[in-house]
Scaffold this motif. Sequence first.
Motif, PDB file in Angstrom:
ATOM      1  N   HIS A   1      25.487 -30.289   1.376  1.00  0.00           N
ATOM      2  CA  HIS A   1      26.771 -29.810   1.868  1.00  0.00           C
ATOM      3  C   HIS A   1      27.134 -28.449   1.304  1.00  0.00           C
ATOM      4  O   HIS A   1      28.048 -27.797   1.805  1.00  0.00           O
ATOM      5  N   TYR A   2      26.433 -27.990   0.267  1.00  0.00           N
ATOM      6  CA  TYR A   2      26.776 -26.708  -0.341  1.00  0.00           C
ATOM      7  C   TYR A   2      25.815 -25.592   0.065  1.00  0.00           C
ATOM      8  O   TYR A   2      25.658 -24.598  -0.624  1.00  0.00           O
TER       9      TYR A   2
ATOM     10  N   ALA B   1      27.125 -13.267  -1.062  1.00  0.00           N
ATOM     11  CA  ALA B   1      26.975 -14.725  -1.136  1.00  0.00           C
ATOM     12  C   ALA B   1      27.973 -15.317  -2.127  1.00  0.00           C
ATOM     13  O   ALA B   1      28.551 -16.387  -1.891  1.00  0.00           O
ATOM     14  N   GLN B   2      28.197 -14.624  -3.242  1.00  0.00           N
ATOM     15  CA  GLN B   2      29.168 -15.094  -4.237  1.00  0.00           C
ATOM     16  C   GLN B   2      30.578 -15.145  -3.646  1.00  0.00           C
ATOM     17  O   GLN B   2      31.334 -16.091  -3.883  1.00  0.00           O
TER      18      GLN B   2
ATOM     19  N   PHE C   1      33.355 -23.174  -4.135  1.00  0.00           N
ATOM     20  CA  PHE C   1      32.282 -23.387  -5.104  1.00  0.00           C
ATOM     21  C   PHE C   1      32.354 -22.312  -6.185  1.00  0.00           C
ATOM     22  O   PHE C   1      32.816 -21.197  -5.928  1.00  0.00           O
ATOM     23  N   VAL C   2      31.891 -22.633  -7.377  1.00  0.00           N
ATOM     24  CA  VAL C   2      32.072 -21.698  -8.490  1.00  0.00           C
ATOM     25  C   VAL C   2      31.226 -20.437  -8.360  1.00  0.00           C
ATOM     26  O   VAL C   2      31.594 -19.380  -8.866  1.00  0.00           O
ATOM     27  N   ASP C   3      30.089 -20.544  -7.673  1.00  0.00           N
ATOM     28  CA  ASP C   3      29.196 -19.379  -7.603  1.00  0.00           C
ATOM     29  C   ASP C   3      28.163 -19.595  -6.504  1.00  0.00           C
ATOM     30  O   ASP C   3      28.093 -20.661  -5.889  1.00  0.00           O
ATOM     31  N   ALA C   4      27.338 -18.569  -6.284  1.00  0.00           N
ATOM     32  CA  ALA C   4      26.230 -18.653  -5.332  1.00  0.00           C
ATOM     33  C   ALA C   4      24.913 -18.746  -6.086  1.00  0.00           C
ATOM     34  O   ALA C   4      24.741 -18.104  -7.129  1.00  0.00           O
ATOM     35  N   GLU C   5      23.998 -19.559  -5.552  1.00  0.00           N
ATOM     36  CA  GLU C   5      22.653 -19.648  -6.130  1.00  0.00           C
ATOM     37  C   GLU C   5      21.722 -18.623  -5.485  1.00  0.00           C
ATOM     38  O   GLU C   5      20.942 -17.966  -6.152  1.00  0.00           O
ATOM     39  N   SER C   6      21.809 -18.515  -4.140  1.00  0.00           N
ATOM     40  CA  SER C   6      20.913 -17.578  -3.432  1.00  0.00           C
ATOM     41  C   SER C   6      21.434 -17.375  -2.008  1.00  0.00           C
ATOM     42  O   SER C   6      22.373 -18.034  -1.571  1.00  0.00           O
TER      43      SER C   6
ATOM     44  N   ARG D   1      32.382 -27.370  -8.176  1.00  0.00           N
ATOM     45  CA  ARG D   1      33.545 -26.897  -7.451  1.00  0.00           C
ATOM     46  C   ARG D   1      34.549 -26.199  -8.368  1.00  0.00           C
ATOM     47  O   ARG D   1      34.607 -26.463  -9.563  1.00  0.00           O
ATOM     48  N   ILE D   2      35.342 -25.315  -7.768  1.00  0.00           N
ATOM     49  CA  ILE D   2      36.413 -24.641  -8.507  1.00  0.00           C
ATOM     50  C   ILE D   2      37.547 -25.646  -8.704  1.00  0.00           C
ATOM     51  O   ILE D   2      38.058 -26.193  -7.720  1.00  0.00           O
TER      52      ILE D   2
END
Length: 716
Positions: free
Chosen positions: A35-36, A61-62, A70-75, A130-131
Motif C-alpha cells: 500500500h505504500y 518522491a520525498q 509517510f515519513v519519507d521516500a525509499e526510491s 507513518r507521520i
Amino acid sequence: AEVSSVSLSGTYTCAQSEPGTSAIQLRLAGDKRKHYEGRVEVFYNGEWGTVCDDDFSIYAAQVVCRELGFVDAESWLPSAKYGQGEGRIWLDNVHCTGGEKSLAQCDSNGFGVSDCKHSEDVGVVCNQKRIPGFKFIRNQANSEESLEDEDVRIRATYSHRKRIPITEGFLEVKDGGKWRQICSEEWTEMNTRVICGMYGFPGEKRFNARPYKLLAKRRKKNYWGFSVNCTGNEANLSDCKLGNDIDQKGNNTCGKGMPVVISCVPGRAFAPSVSVGFRKAYRVEQPLVRLRGGAMIGEGRVEVLKNGEWGTVCDDNWDLKAATVVCRELGFGSAKEALTGARLGQGIGPVHMNEVQCSGFEKSLTECHFNRESLGCSHEEDAAVRCNIPAMGFQNRLRLSGGRNPYEGRVQVLAERNGSLVWGTVCSDSWGTMEAMVVCRQLGLGFASHAFQETWYWEGDSSSDAVVMSGVRCSGTELTLDQCLHHGKHIDCPKGGGRFAAGVSCTQTAPDLVLNAQVVEQTTYLEDRPMYALQCAHEENCLSSSAYTADSTSYRRLLRFSSQIHNNGQSDFRPRAAHHSWVWHECHRHYHSMEVFTHYDLMSLNGTKVAEGHKASFCLEDSHCDEGIQKRYECANFGAQGITVGCWDTYRHDIDCQWIDITDVKPGDYIFRVVINPNYEVAESDFTNNVMTCSSRYDGQRIWTYNCRIGETIIS
C-alpha cells in the motif's frame, strides 16, 4: 461493548491551498504489491492524471510520500513500472528541493503541459512508517474535511461480545476524535468484503438485521459525513472511493437506512470460541495451495500442488490481487503484502506458475490466468504473502520476563488459579525448540533462536515464579502454547520454577536446510569393506550392532551416497553448542559441533527400520556457494562451523560414516530415508523439508535408488 479495530493507511491526501498554489490530491495506483508504493496520480481540475518521469528525483518522491502521510521516500521508479495510467499527464519536468509541502509547489512545466506518454509514468516507494497524527483529506480536492486519526472498528453487541474473534457488529469510523457510524443507504457487499478482509476474514455473510434496527432506534447516532464505494479488491477502506459530504453528521435518521453492520465469516483456524455447542465437522480435502517458511500464521512462500508435486510461484507481475486470492483461499483476510524476491526463503522443486494475473475474486489461485512457461524464473524469484489475520488476543496471555531485550526472556503464562488470573512460569522439563517456536509465534516475535531449560541469569518478577504449566509438548504448528499437549491443572515439575523455568530467545529470520535429492539418487552405490579398515567408524557407532561381534577379517556391506545440504533460509545455520563444548574425536581428528546432525535409515515398506546410521556433524562448513556469496565457515584450524545462506555443505560418498550398514539386510524393496537436524537442535523456518525419502530395491548384490522426494513419504 467489545470492539475490534484496525488502523487505516490511506493513499489519498489533499494539499491545502496556498497563495499562488493549486490544490491537488494524490494517490498511489497501479500494479502495486504494497500500500505504500505505486504509480503517482494527481487529482486536479476534477480529473485524475499521472506524472511524467522526466527530471523526477528522490526529492520529488520525498514530497509525494510526505504529502501522502509517510515519513519519507525509499526510491522512485521511471518508465511506468507500476503500469501505464490513463487520462491526462498533469505534471512534467518536476523539480523539487524536498522541502515543499505539496507536489504542486514544486517547479514544473505547469498543469497539463507535457510531451510525455504514459509509458513514462513515474512511481514511488515510500517508507511504510507513518507521520504521527497526519491529517487525511477524504473528500474531493476542494474539501476541507479531514480525518485526523484514521481508525475503523467493529463494535460488537449482544451475544457477540464474548466471542473471539469479533466477527459482527456496527462499523464505526473515528473522525475528529469521535467514533461515527456510516449510513447504510449506499453501502454495498463489496464494501463489507473489504472491511472483512482488513480484519482477517475471508468473506462476508448475512446477518439478522432486526436486533440491530431495534438497537439503532434507541441509540444516539452520529453519522460520518461520507459515502464509501469499494470495488471489493481494495486492501484497505482508505483505498476505496469516498463520496462527497452528504451532510449526515449529527443525530438524523439517515433517511431510509441505519448504521452499517458488518458480519464476516472467519477462517477455520479462527472459528469463534463459544462455551457451548459443537463445532461443525469439516471434511479435510487436499489443499492446492499452501504457505511455507513464514514465522507467523498467515504468511509464507506460496506453493502450489500440480500433478502430485508441490512447486513455487514466480514473482513476475505478482501483486496484491493475486496475494489476496491466496490469503482468502487459505482462510485469512486480504493480503497486507505481496512479497517478491524470495523474501520468505527459496523453495525447491519446479516453478509451477509465472506471470499470474487475478481479478481478485477467484476462489483459488489455480483459477487465475498465468503463464505455464517459467523460463528465466529461479527460486530467487519465489513469491510470498503476508495476510491480515483476526485479532485473537493471543499475545495477551503470554509474556517474556527478565531478558536483555524484548526478544528474549523467561516464559510466563496467564493462568487461572483459585478463581483469579495470575502470571506464572513454565516447567522446563522436555522444553525444546518446537515449544520455543510456538512461544515466539504467539508473541509475534518471529522464529525461535534458542530454547533454554535454565534461566537463572534472567532475574524476573519473583512473585510470578510459581510453575503454572508443565509437561508441554508441541508439534511446532500450534498458534498458542496452551494448544500444545500439557498437564493441565495437574502440575508435575520436580525441578520447580525459578532458575529452572523455561525461557526463549526469538529472531526475525531463520535458516532452512534442504537436502539435494538428485545428488543422493545419482551417487548411491554398494561397497564391501573389511572390518580392519573400519576401526574409526566402529568407534563412532557408524556400523550396525552385529559389527561388534564380527571378526576383523570379515566384510561389511555399506550403502554409500553423497549428501549436499543447502541453506535456503534467511540466516546462517549455526550449531547450538559453543566452541568450548565441541567434542574432539581423536580417531578422525576433528570436532563434533552437534551430537546428531543427520539420521540415515533403511525401512521396510510398512515403515519398520531394518538398518540405520547417524552422522554427527563433524564439520559444518561452506563447501560451495551461489555466485556472489562469500564462504564464511571453514573447519580447518578449529574454525567457525555453520552453513551460510545461499551455500551448501557436501559430504562425499567416500568419507567415513557417509553410509548405512546393510550387511544384515535381506534382498527386497525398501524405503531409504535421510533426516537433517532430526532432534530439532537448531531452529529452522521450515522443518517439513528436512526429510528425504527414496524407493530402493536390493537384490543381494546391487541396489537401485529412485523416486527421491523431499518432504513427502513414499506410499507403496
